[in-house]
Design an enzyme around this catalytic site. Structure first.
Site, short mmCIF file in Angstrom:
data_model
loop_
_atom_site.label_atom_id
_atom_site.label_comp_id
_atom_site.label_asym_id
_atom_site.label_seq_id
_atom_site.Cartn_x
_atom_site.Cartn_y
_atom_site.Cartn_z
N CYS A 135 -1.77 -3.03 -6.00
CA CYS A 135 -0.35 -2.64 -6.08
C CYS A 135 -0.20 -1.17 -5.71
O CYS A 135 -0.50 -0.28 -6.52
CB CYS A 135 0.17 -2.89 -7.49
SG CYS A 135 1.87 -2.37 -7.71
N CYS A 138 2.41 0.70 -7.77
CA CYS A 138 1.94 1.06 -9.13
C CYS A 138 0.94 2.21 -9.08
O CYS A 138 1.00 3.12 -9.92
CB CYS A 138 1.23 -0.12 -9.80
SG CYS A 138 1.97 -1.72 -9.58
N ASP A 139 0.01 2.17 -8.14
CA ASP A 139 -1.18 3.03 -8.25
C ASP A 139 -1.36 4.04 -7.11
O ASP A 139 -2.26 4.86 -7.17
CB ASP A 139 -2.45 2.15 -8.32
CG ASP A 139 -2.46 1.30 -9.58
OD1 ASP A 139 -1.93 1.76 -10.60
OD2 ASP A 139 -2.98 0.17 -9.54
#
Ligand code: NAP
Length: 314
Positions: A135, A138-139
């Site tokens: 992701c 997300c990251d």
């Protein structure tokens, strides 16, 4: 007599927990069934930055989902850990057969999620959350000024590689064929991006590192030749993002629900083709798969389930 719940919720990720919060608060007799620890995919994310209202000083996916689970419990939802092996959803009472016991409900919210297809490299599981991610939203920000590899060649891989160039020093797309599957427009943007390069006819074979990802071995699928790419000692860490497709967790419903590419189509109200059965989160056909959209789906599904139950009583 066998207990019949008002609402069965299959899956304890953000969609299922949010559905549990809303259903519990509506005083519906609610059971959330989750096979592992609650949290779903988000429990794999080391640090969240984009969930509205999260702890601003930093929050892991696990702590956020633990608080969601506690909130659902406090509002009256019950939870059980069990793996469902079969589902009979056609009748007025929906039945989920677990390893421990069978569960019955007058309505069902399917929130079983989708799992990223693994990259398939050696040591993959060991480095998830420590250099390997599925992701970029997300990251990606954790790889500022670092070397990043992306596995895959579809729309997701190329789109996310472009996104990752906002953070990474350089992004290398590793694709198993000699041309991309991604749409032409995305391809043109990627080819024009100076921070992106490609390794064609190649797969990621191995991940290595001391606690965090520090080396990636890439294998040429035609020659078998292997090349090791190492993080510089100054960096100490590199990134590997997998975008080789998703696997929706719809195996239980292939006979009982129409699916689109394996995902469950729903209406705006999260209803499926079967009365009393709703779907929420990553398992349904949708364009943005994020914690916040999963939570929103769960709320809508619970309200719709309540309406369904009220109308049926009339
Ligand atoms: P996808 O289209 O299924 O692409 C998966 C990619 O991973 C393919 O390039 C595939 O290679 C590769 N792959 C699959 N298994 C692999 C393995 N075991 N090892 C190495 N590589 C592997 O998945 P996606 O990119 O996640 O997209 C899913 C759907 O969402 C698609 O319909 C896509 O069009 C859509 N989508 C659209 C957008 C957009 O419009 N902006 C953005 C994201 C996703 P091959 O090419 O060789 O099969």
């Amino acid at each position: 007599m066998e207990h019949i719940y008002d609402v069965l919720i299959l899956g304890g990720g953000p969609a299922g927990l949010s559905a549990g919060i809303y259903a519990g608060r509506s005083r519906l007799d609610t059971l959330i069934i989750e096979k592992g620890q609650s949290g779903g995919q988000i429990a794999l994310t080391a640090e969240l930055e984009n969930y509205p209202g999260q702890l601003p000083e930093g929050e892991s996916g696990l702590t956020l989902s633990e608080r969601m689970a506690e909130q659902a419990r406090r509002l009256g939802a019950s939870m059980i850990a069990d793996a469902i092996r079969a589902a009979d959803i056609a009748g007025e009472v929906k039945v989920l057969e677990g390893e421990k016991e069978a569960y019955r409900g007058r309505s069902l919210i399917i929130a079983a999620g989708a799992a990223p297809r693994p990259i398939g490299c050696e040591n993959e599981a060991r480095f998830v959350g420590a250099g390997i991610s599925y992701c970029a939203t997300c990251d990606g920000a954790f790889f500022r000024d670092l070397e990043v590899f992306v596995a895959g060649g579809g729309d997701s891989a190329v789109e996310e590689a472009i996104f990752l160039t906002r953070f990474a020093r350089h992004v290398t797309i590793v694709h198993r064929r000699d041309r991309l599957r991604a749409s032409r427009g995305l391809q043109e943007r990627a080819f024009a991006n100076e921070k992106i390069s490609f390794l064609w006819d190649s797969v990621v074979a191995k991940a290595e590192g001391d606690g965090a990802l520090q080396a990636v071995t890439v294998r040429h699928v035609k020659t078998g030749e292997e090349t090791v790419f190492r993080a510089s000692p100054a960096d100490g860490l590199m990134g590997l993002f997998g975008f080789t497709g998703h696997l929706p967790s719809t195996g239980l419903f292939t006979e009982s629900l129409p699916l689109e590419n394996g995902y469950i189509p729903t209406g705006e109200d999260m209803s499926t083709a079967v009365p009393g059965v709703f779907a929420a989160g990553d398992i349904r056909v949708k364009s943005v798969r994020q914690v916040v959209t999963a939570a929103a789906d769960g709320a809508v599904a619970a309200v719709s389930a309540e309406r369904f139950l009220t109308e049926r009583q009339v």
